[in-house]
Design a protein around this motif. Sequence first.
Motif, PDB file in Angstrom:
ATOM      1  N   LEU A 276       2.666  -2.287 -18.331  1.00 32.05           N
ATOM      2  CA  LEU A 276       2.745  -1.267 -17.281  1.00 32.05           C
ATOM      3  C   LEU A 276       1.853  -1.621 -16.092  1.00 32.05           C
ATOM      4  O   LEU A 276       2.239  -1.410 -14.932  1.00 32.05           O
ATOM      5  N   PHE A 277       0.683  -2.167 -16.377  1.00 35.02           N
ATOM      6  CA  PHE A 277      -0.216  -2.567 -15.289  1.00 35.02           C
ATOM      7  C   PHE A 277       0.461  -3.625 -14.408  1.00 35.02           C
ATOM      8  O   PHE A 277       0.351  -3.598 -13.185  1.00 35.02           O
ATOM      9  N   THR A 278       1.159  -4.539 -15.074  1.00 36.78           N
ATOM     10  CA  THR A 278       1.850  -5.597 -14.321  1.00 36.78           C
ATOM     11  C   THR A 278       2.955  -5.008 -13.447  1.00 36.78           C
ATOM     12  O   THR A 278       3.102  -5.387 -12.277  1.00 36.78           O
ATOM     13  N   ILE A 279       3.711  -4.075 -14.017  1.00 35.59           N
ATOM     14  CA  ILE A 279       4.777  -3.433 -13.227  1.00 35.59           C
ATOM     15  C   ILE A 279       4.158  -2.717 -12.026  1.00 35.59           C
ATOM     16  O   ILE A 279       4.661  -2.805 -10.898  1.00 35.59           O
ATOM     17  N   LEU A 280       3.050  -2.023 -12.280  1.00 33.41           N
ATOM     18  CA  LEU A 280       2.428  -1.259 -11.204  1.00 33.41           C
ATOM     19  C   LEU A 280       1.908  -2.178 -10.094  1.00 33.41           C
ATOM     20  O   LEU A 280       2.026  -1.873  -8.909  1.00 33.41           O
ATOM     21  N   ARG A 281       1.330  -3.306 -10.499  1.00 34.13           N
ATOM     22  CA  ARG A 281       0.853  -4.268  -9.484  1.00 34.13           C
ATOM     23  C   ARG A 281       2.009  -4.702  -8.588  1.00 34.13           C
ATOM     24  O   ARG A 281       1.881  -4.797  -7.375  1.00 34.13           O
ATOM     25  N   ARG A 282       3.157  -4.982  -9.225  1.00 38.10           N
ATOM     26  CA  ARG A 282       4.321  -5.416  -8.447  1.00 38.10           C
ATOM     27  C   ARG A 282       4.809  -4.307  -7.524  1.00 38.10           C
ATOM     28  O   ARG A 282       5.181  -4.549  -6.376  1.00 38.10           O
ATOM     29  N   GLU A 283       4.824  -3.082  -8.058  1.00 40.10           N
ATOM     30  CA  GLU A 283       5.251  -1.940  -7.231  1.00 40.10           C
ATOM     31  C   GLU A 283       4.326  -1.779  -6.032  1.00 40.10           C
ATOM     32  O   GLU A 283       4.770  -1.501  -4.918  1.00 40.10           O
ATOM     33  N   ASN A 284       3.043  -1.949  -6.273  1.00 41.62           N
ATOM     34  CA  ASN A 284       2.064  -1.818  -5.203  1.00 41.62           C
ATOM     35  C   ASN A 284       2.288  -2.904  -4.144  1.00 41.62           C
ATOM     36  O   ASN A 284       2.245  -2.637  -2.943  1.00 41.62           O
ATOM     37  N   ALA A 285       2.542  -4.119  -4.623  1.00 43.17           N
ATOM     38  CA  ALA A 285       2.785  -5.221  -3.685  1.00 43.17           C
ATOM     39  C   ALA A 285       4.031  -4.941  -2.853  1.00 43.17           C
ATOM     40  O   ALA A 285       4.064  -5.165  -1.640  1.00 43.17           O
ATOM     41  N   ARG A 286       5.063  -4.408  -3.540  1.00 49.32           N
ATOM     42  CA  ARG A 286       6.306  -4.064  -2.851  1.00 49.32           C
ATOM     43  C   ARG A 286       6.059  -2.989  -1.790  1.00 49.32           C
ATOM     44  O   ARG A 286       6.524  -3.078  -0.660  1.00 49.32           O
ATOM     45  N   LEU A 287       5.312  -1.978  -2.187  1.00 56.49           N
ATOM     46  CA  LEU A 287       4.986  -0.880  -1.281  1.00 56.49           C
ATOM     47  C   LEU A 287       4.183  -1.401  -0.094  1.00 56.49           C
ATOM     48  O   LEU A 287       4.433  -1.034   1.056  1.00 56.49           O
ATOM     49  N   TYR A 288       3.245  -2.271  -0.365  1.00 56.18           N
ATOM     50  CA  TYR A 288       2.401  -2.831   0.675  1.00 56.18           C
ATOM     51  C   TYR A 288       3.249  -3.636   1.655  1.00 56.18           C
ATOM     52  O   TYR A 288       3.093  -3.530   2.870  1.00 56.18           O
ATOM     53  N   GLU A 289       4.183  -4.404   1.094  1.00 51.23           N
ATOM     54  CA  GLU A 289       5.076  -5.206   1.948  1.00 51.23           C
ATOM     55  C   GLU A 289       5.905  -4.311   2.864  1.00 51.23           C
ATOM     56  O   GLU A 289       6.095  -4.602   4.022  1.00 51.23           O
ATOM     57  N   ARG A 290       6.396  -3.193   2.277  1.00 54.17           N
ATOM     58  CA  ARG A 290       7.216  -2.267   3.069  1.00 54.17           C
ATOM     59  C   ARG A 290       6.386  -1.620   4.170  1.00 54.17           C
ATOM     60  O   ARG A 290       6.822  -1.496   5.302  1.00 54.17           O
ATOM     61  N   LYS A 291       5.180  -1.194   3.794  1.00 55.04           N
ATOM     62  CA  LYS A 291       4.359  -0.428   4.734  1.00 55.04           C
ATOM     63  C   LYS A 291       3.736  -1.313   5.799  1.00 55.04           C
ATOM     64  O   LYS A 291       3.376  -0.835   6.859  1.00 55.04           O
ATOM     65  N   ARG A 292       3.611  -2.572   5.485  1.00 54.41           N
ATOM     66  CA  ARG A 292       2.934  -3.491   6.396  1.00 54.41           C
ATOM     67  C   ARG A 292       3.605  -3.485   7.767  1.00 54.41           C
ATOM     68  O   ARG A 292       2.964  -3.667   8.786  1.00 54.41           O
ATOM     69  N   PHE A 293       4.936  -3.276   7.760  1.00 55.15           N
ATOM     70  CA  PHE A 293       5.683  -3.379   9.000  1.00 55.15           C
ATOM     71  C   PHE A 293       5.818  -2.064   9.760  1.00 55.15           C
ATOM     72  O   PHE A 293       6.221  -2.051  10.891  1.00 55.15           O
ATOM     73  N   ASP A 294       5.522  -0.958   9.086  1.00 55.44           N
ATOM     74  CA  ASP A 294       5.771   0.306   9.799  1.00 55.44           C
ATOM     75  C   ASP A 294       4.579   1.258   9.786  1.00 55.44           C
ATOM     76  O   ASP A 294       4.746   2.449   9.948  1.00 55.44           O
ATOM     77  N   THR A 295       3.408   0.746   9.594  1.00 57.18           N
ATOM     78  CA  THR A 295       2.248   1.630   9.660  1.00 57.18           C
ATOM     79  C   THR A 295       1.227   1.082  10.649  1.00 57.18           C
ATOM     80  O   THR A 295       1.168  -0.106  10.907  1.00 57.18           O
ATOM     81  N   VAL A 296       0.453   2.008  11.162  1.00 55.52           N
ATOM     82  CA  VAL A 296      -0.630   1.623  12.057  1.00 55.52           C
ATOM     83  C   VAL A 296      -1.829   1.269  11.183  1.00 55.52           C
ATOM     84  O   VAL A 296      -2.143   1.978  10.229  1.00 55.52           O
ATOM     85  N   GLU A 297      -2.448   0.164  11.495  1.00 53.07           N
ATOM     86  CA  GLU A 297      -3.559  -0.275  10.663  1.00 53.07           C
ATOM     87  C   GLU A 297      -4.774   0.633  10.860  1.00 53.07           C
ATOM     88  O   GLU A 297      -5.166   0.944  11.978  1.00 53.07           O
TER      89      GLU A 297
END
Lengths: 177, 244
Positions: A68-89
């Motif tokens: 589950l930790f591994t799945i969550l890490r991947r989900e987080n990476a996916r989320l980070y990738e998505r947000k990287r392009f549409d959020t203000v830093e």
Amino acid sequence: MAPVVKGVNPKQRQYEAMVRALSADLYRYAFWLSRSETVAQDLVQETFLRAWKNLDALRDAESAKPWLFTILRRENARLYERKRFDTVELDDSVVEDTAFASPERSGDAAQVREAILKLPEKYRDPLAMQVLGGMTGDEIAERTGQQPGAVTTQLFRARQRLKDLLGGRALAEGSRK
Amino acid sequence: MNCLDFRRRIGAEPRSRDPELIAHRDTCKDGCAAFWQRAQRFEDDLEAAMAVPVPDGLADRILLAQATGERRGQVVRRRVWMAMAASLLIAFMGAGMFWRHADLNSLPALAVAHMPGELDALNLTRPMTDAQVEAGFLGRSATLKGPAPGGVTYVHDCMVGTHAAVHLVTRMNDEPVVALYMPGTMSEATIDFHRDGWDGRQIALSGGTLVVLAQGASRQTMDAVARGWRDAIEGSGAPVVGRI
């Protein structure tokens, strides 16, 4: 009275048991990864939904938590990738106020938490996997695709950095000698 | 293991139960046991700090989301199955209708459907002459290549469905046997059939199709009449088309 299990298939029972047993630790891990209560909740939801779809891949109960930790890490990476392009830093040390607002979060634990939040992700992530997930350095290395030696260094430095950040504060190591 | 290795290992994995580490801790005279104790206390604080409160009802919300998703999936799957079943049913019905349409337009069906208007011809007993028989075939632009079988009691040009046919009745062993020859109507196989009380045989010939029908006639009689007309139409040396 025995729980009513008639009509619930083994997969569903396994899933429910897994959610009840591991959702708290998974949430905590998600919180330390994302540093946000709301994002952590979303991550845990997504992780368990993904786990449900792939539950047949889970071979034994012992490996459920690292899995589950591994799945969550991947989900987080996916989320980070998505947000990287549409959020203000923003300043990445800013954490939701509610995280430490309640009385039980005050005092030493709150200071330690603030220090943990200031750790770079490369230290915070393996530290959370070790402390919350109960994984060894070798297991973390396997899950994150790193060399065991590199993970050992990260874990060592994470603690050293924490001690530095806490400085002369009355942390156990300093105060209870 | 020396003290430096011990402290590096404990610094990275304070909760390790590696026997080598435990042995060093228990035997070292240079303060490693105290170092280990401090590391454990630090770890206790770290664990307490990392154990942030979990939102109320988190597990229940996760289970609710999963159950809802699963339920929605079931509804979608059920709809897909129903659509597939409906499609299958429609396909079967279509195939059934197509088969029925094809069956109703088959030569055996058309031949049998032609018979109710021609039943009186079965009762005729007076033999026709060869010239009358040949004239019947000429009416359909067909000629006989061999002698007609004996005992022909009826010759007429008819329409079997949309197929132009020479309608013949041959009486053999006092049993009337109908032969419908449809020149130019080609079929690929010779088949026996039983339909609406009629025993019949559809025979593919090189220039058309011959359908032989009888009610209650023996197989030998049917065979003899069929063979007699085939020889007459194609000549006795002609190769047999389709099944023998």
